[in-house]
Structure formats: C-alpha cells, structure tokens
Motif scaffolding. Structure first.
Motif, mmCIF file in Angstrom:
data_model
loop_
_atom_site.group_PDB
_atom_site.id
_atom_site.type_symbol
_atom_site.label_atom_id
_atom_site.label_comp_id
_atom_site.label_asym_id
_atom_site.label_seq_id
_atom_site.Cartn_x
_atom_site.Cartn_y
_atom_site.Cartn_z
ATOM 1 N N LYS A 34 20.371 -32.084 -12.435
ATOM 2 C CA LYS A 34 20.820 -31.338 -11.250
ATOM 3 C C LYS A 34 19.667 -31.124 -10.272
ATOM 4 C CE LYS A 34 24.691 -28.818 -13.354
ATOM 5 N NZ LYS A 34 25.217 -27.470 -13.739
ATOM 6 N N ARG A 35 18.491 -30.758 -10.809
ATOM 7 C CA ARG A 35 17.338 -30.549 -9.933
ATOM 8 C C ARG A 35 16.863 -31.882 -9.336
ATOM 9 N NH1 ARG A 35 15.848 -27.159 -14.393
ATOM 10 N NH2 ARG A 35 14.302 -28.673 -15.116
ATOM 11 N N VAL A 36 16.921 -32.940 -10.139
ATOM 12 C CA VAL A 36 16.519 -34.258 -9.652
ATOM 13 C C VAL A 36 17.435 -34.712 -8.522
ATOM 14 C CG1 VAL A 36 16.362 -36.699 -10.279
ATOM 15 C CG2 VAL A 36 15.427 -34.964 -11.809
ATOM 16 N N VAL A 37 18.736 -34.538 -8.705
ATOM 17 C CA VAL A 37 19.701 -34.946 -7.676
ATOM 18 C C VAL A 37 19.480 -34.156 -6.392
ATOM 19 C CG1 VAL A 37 22.146 -34.964 -7.069
ATOM 20 C CG2 VAL A 37 21.428 -35.756 -9.321
ATOM 21 N N ALA A 38 19.208 -32.847 -6.528
ATOM 22 C CA ALA A 38 18.962 -32.012 -5.346
ATOM 23 C C ALA A 38 17.730 -32.498 -4.585
ATOM 24 C CB ALA A 38 18.804 -30.558 -5.763
ATOM 25 N N ALA A 39 16.679 -32.883 -5.326
ATOM 26 C CA ALA A 39 15.464 -33.392 -4.673
ATOM 27 C C ALA A 39 15.726 -34.741 -4.004
ATOM 28 C CB ALA A 39 14.344 -33.518 -5.701
#
Length: 511
Positions: free
Chosen positions: A413-418
């Motif tokens: 989720k954090r990777v996709v947001a970045a």
C-alpha cells in the motif's frame, strides 16, 4: 490450382503474416520454398501421414509451396496445419472459400492430432491487426490467444475437425476469455510474504524503498542471513501490473513457450538464473534469436545470487540493458530488440570465506583476498545499482519469536502510494515512470536540496570517502524516501538514510 492459406511468423516479440501459397499442377514433385528451416522442410512427412490416417491424401502431382514473404526466414513446425489445408484445398478435396478469413497455425502429429505452438499471443494480435475474422490453432494455445479482444479464437485438437469446419460447415469450439476479470482475480496472489521474515527490519525497509522507486539493490552478507528469502518476497510488494504490462510480459514468455495454463501473466516475473549461465542465455540471442533471462524478467525482478560467482563477461552485458531498459541483438541480416525493464536484485558474500572481515576468525579471508573477491564486480556495474545494504544474521531471539512481522499487503500500500506520486511527477516524461529512471536533468529538477541538506551530503561524502558516482544515486534514493513519507521536499533525514545504503562506495570497504 492455386490456393492461399494464411499463417504467421514471430520475429522478436512481434508477428508477421505469412501467406502459404500452394499450387498443384501436372507432373510429379514436392517443392517447398520461401526460406523454410529444417522443421518445415520435414513437414511433408508429417502431413502425408496425418492426411492418410484421416481419410485424405497428398495428390501424386507437382506440388509447389511458397511461403511469402520469401526473404523472411520461417522457423518451427507450426506451419504443418496451413500447409496441409492448402494442399487439400488446391487439390479440390475440401472447399476453399472460407480459408482467406482465418489465420491458421498448428503442428501435426502423425495421427492428425494438433500440438501446441510458440508465440500464440503475438500471432493472435497480428491476426486482429490484419483484419482476420478468426484464428484457428491448437487447443492448448487457445486460452492464451483468446486474451485478444475483437478476434474469434478456435482451439482444435484434431486435423479432421478443421477439415470439417471448412468443408462441411461443422462449427468449432470458440474460446472466450475476459482478460480484465482474469487479471483482477489473480494478480494479488503470492505464496511468499514478508510476514514470514523474522527480524531484518532494516533490510525490509530497503526492499520497500527499492520497490517504491524501482531501484536496483545488492545485499552483502554471510550465508544463511536471509538474502535469498528477502529477494524472493520482493515481487509481493511491487505495484500490481497493469493490463498493458501483463500483455507485454505475456508476449515475451509466449515467444519462448513458457506460459502457465492461465494464458495471461498476472504477477510480476521473478527470474533467478544459475551463476553458470552464459551471456547469450542471459541477454538473449542464438542462431535463432530468443529472449534471454533479462527479457523474461521484464516488468519484474532479476535475482542474481552470489554475484561475484558469475563470469565477468556475463555481468558486463547487463550494463546496457540496465541503462536503456531494452536489449538489441544485431546479426548480419537483421536486428531484434527485446524489452528488458527489470529490477536487478543481487546478493553476495562479503568475502571468499563467506563472512565479514574479522581478525579473530580463523576462517577469515585476508584483506587482499577480500579485495580481489570484490573486484570481480566492475565499477560501471555497481554504478547502476542504487542501494547497497549489509545483511547480518538474525539473532536467536528474533528467530524464536512467534509474532509475525508486517505483511506484504501493508507494505505494498505504501509502495503504491509512492508510485502514484511519481506517476504524477513524470506525467510529461514519455520514458520516465519512476525515480530510478531519472537522468541527470531530472535529478537536478526534482531532487533540489535545501542548503542544510546539501551541506550534510557534502560532509558525509568527504567524511565517509564516498565515491563521486554515489552522488546521483543518493539523490534518487532520498527522493524515493521522501515520496514514501508523502513529503514534497527532500529533508536532511532522507539524505542521511540514503547515505546508509551506499556501502560499497566507501573507499577501502572490507565488509
């Protein structure tokens, strides 16, 4: 009588229409022209037996078969079916009025069974683009080909069924696949999860940064520290593949005949070749060029375990694909380009003995041995690896814990947001999609530092004796760290963390 049947030749990862022209005239003889390879030249024996075993025959007349365009080399046994149908139609044994509406491919067994062929997806895309009504090919390839919309795909397992379709209007089984639903159902499934990793929080953080920015990474540590385990779980936190990425990746695997039964690759590939691999097997090529491991890992991860054990010549061929995101294979008569946009993940021991430098260890390698071991990896290759991280063994307390770590879903989720931030940032750049792809111009534009952060970077490079090539890499990684923190500006904290990930740039590094 002259009859035309349409097939397809795969060149690189694209397909070209091939017209199989069959002319039957008075006389005796069998002539096959149009640059066929040995597998095609042998087709007359397979075709004769298959027709005979199904109640038909090859006429005892002069048969001339031309495969146009005649200057394009044809390879493989997939032309058996169109040649057989051309002979039947030209000799008047079946009707020929529907042949021009279909593109036909398939290898024949002696009993008339159809065997799978390579490159079904590129062939199907070519059939659609050329305006054919449908595609007829072996049943094993039908699910793969049916991914292509606006094309009727028929999977057949016997020659006699194809004959009855054209001659007696007996319908064939049409395959239907919804690529969108198939893609959505399967793309998040993974057998490897970061929740299984005990300890190694700093390494998991590195993996998250690498995934968020598309950075290449190398892990240095002793045997059993968990390098391979961590590398295998990296695809589980990468952003989900888009449908276009899935189709492009599937085309490459289709050309070499390495597709799963699903017909569509929905998870990012993870390739881990053995260190004895040749440079041709890694980069692609050969007498009949095929994609190599770097192209098979397109849109995914290429893992090179024990990097110094690979031959230097093999490692050096990685330099151009890492920079250009594609590999070009040139021969005297043709040039083929394969896409190869992958994340390089490498691991290595810090010394020949496998352990970090420790004067008290009797098995320890000498300083010269360690330096010689590390020198097997060239500076230009290391220059293309953004993150260097030391991996230490996990203590017993961490291994014996029953509590699981953070799972791949939460990290993703954090990777996709970045990645979404980077997509917006590079929306006007046609060739840049994430931070690792930035060149010097983009680095100066998007990695502007405030005076305090710039001074801190200068001090770190002077104090730690970091090499000049580390400068741009640190800025790229710090930009990704800021994106993960949802911050617009790169701060001193981001710079400090990025500096930690350049172990091999320190002069005189001995582990």
């Amino acid at each position: 009588m002259l009859t035309k049947v349409y097939g397809s030749a795969v060149f690189g990862i694209e397909a070209t229409t091939v017209v199989v022209e069959v002319n039957i005239d008075k006389g005796i003889g069998y002539h096959l022209v149009g640059l066929p390879d040995n597998a095609i030249k042998e087709s007359n024996f397979r075709i004769a037996a298959a027709l005979l075993n199904n109640g038909y025959k090859v006429p005892g007349k002069k048969i001339t078969i031309n495969m146009a365009p005649a200057d394009l080399r044809k390879e493989g046994s997939a032309y058996d079916l169109p040649i057989a149908l051309g002979i039947l139609a030209a000799s008047g044994q079946i009707k020929s009025d529907l042949l021009e509406h279909y593109l036909i491919m398939g290898e024949l067994s002696l009993d008339g069974g159809l065997q799978a062929v390579k490159g079904a997806l590129p062939i199907a895309l070519n059939a659609r683009d050329q305006g054919f009504k449908g595609l007829i090919m072996p049943k094993e390839n039908a699910k793969e080909a049916a991914i292509v919309k606006e094309l009727e795909v028929y999977g057949v397992d016997e020659l006699i069924k194809v004959i009855h379709f054209f001659d007696k209007d007996v319908p064939l089984e049409r395959f239907h696949v919804d690529p969108d639903s198939l893609f959505d159902e399967n793309q998040f499934h993974s057998d490897n999860d970061f929740a299984d990793v005990k300890g190694q929080e700093s390494i998991k953080r590195c993996m998250e940064i690498a995934a968020a920015g598309g950075h290449n990474i190398i892990m240095i540590g002793p045997p059993g520290a968990g390098k391979t385990m961590l590398a295998k779980r990296l695809p589980s936190i990468l952003p989900p593949m888009t449908l276009n990425e899935a189709l492009e990746t599937t085309k490459i695997h289709s050309v070499v005949g390495k597709l799963a039964s699903t017909g569509l690759i929905h998870q990012r590939p993870f390739r881990s070749p053995h260190h004895t691999i040749s440079d041709v097997a890694l980069v692609g090529g050969g007498s009949y060029p095929q994609p190599g491991e770097i192209s098979l890992s397109h849109n995914g991860v290429l893992f090179l375990d024990e990097l110094p054990e690979f031959k230097r010549s093999v490692l050096e061929v990685l330099r151009q694909p890492l920079e250009d995101r594609e590999v070009t294979i040139s021969r005297a008569r043709f040039t083929i380009t394969y896409p190869s946009s992958f994340m390089l993940v490498a691991s290595m021991n810090p010394s020949p003995s496998g352990y970090f430098h420790d004067p008290d260890n009797l098995m320890n390698s000498s300083a010269s041995e360690i330096q010689r071991y590390l020198s097997r990896i060239s500076g230009p290759l290391l220059d293309r690896i953004d993150i260097h991280i030391e991996v230490t063994p996990v203590p017993f307390e961490k291994l014996s814990e029953e509590r699981k770590g953070e799972g791949s879903a939460a990290i993703r989720k954090r990777v996709v947001a970045a990645r979404e931030i980077q997509t917006g940032r590079f929306c006007e750049e046609s060739t840049i999609h994430y931070n690792a792809q930035m060149n010097t111009k983009q680095i100066r534009k998007y990695c502007d530092l405030e005076s305090h952060a710039l001074k801190m970077l200068q001090q770190a490079m002077e104090r730690l004796k970091l090499s000049a090539r580390a400068y741009d890499r640190i800025l790229k990684v710090s930009r990704t760290i800021a994106d993960l923190a949802q911050e617009e500006n790169i701060s001193s904290e981001h710079i400090l963390e990025a500096i930690q990930y350049r172990s091999l740039d320190r002069e005189g590094w001995l582990g």
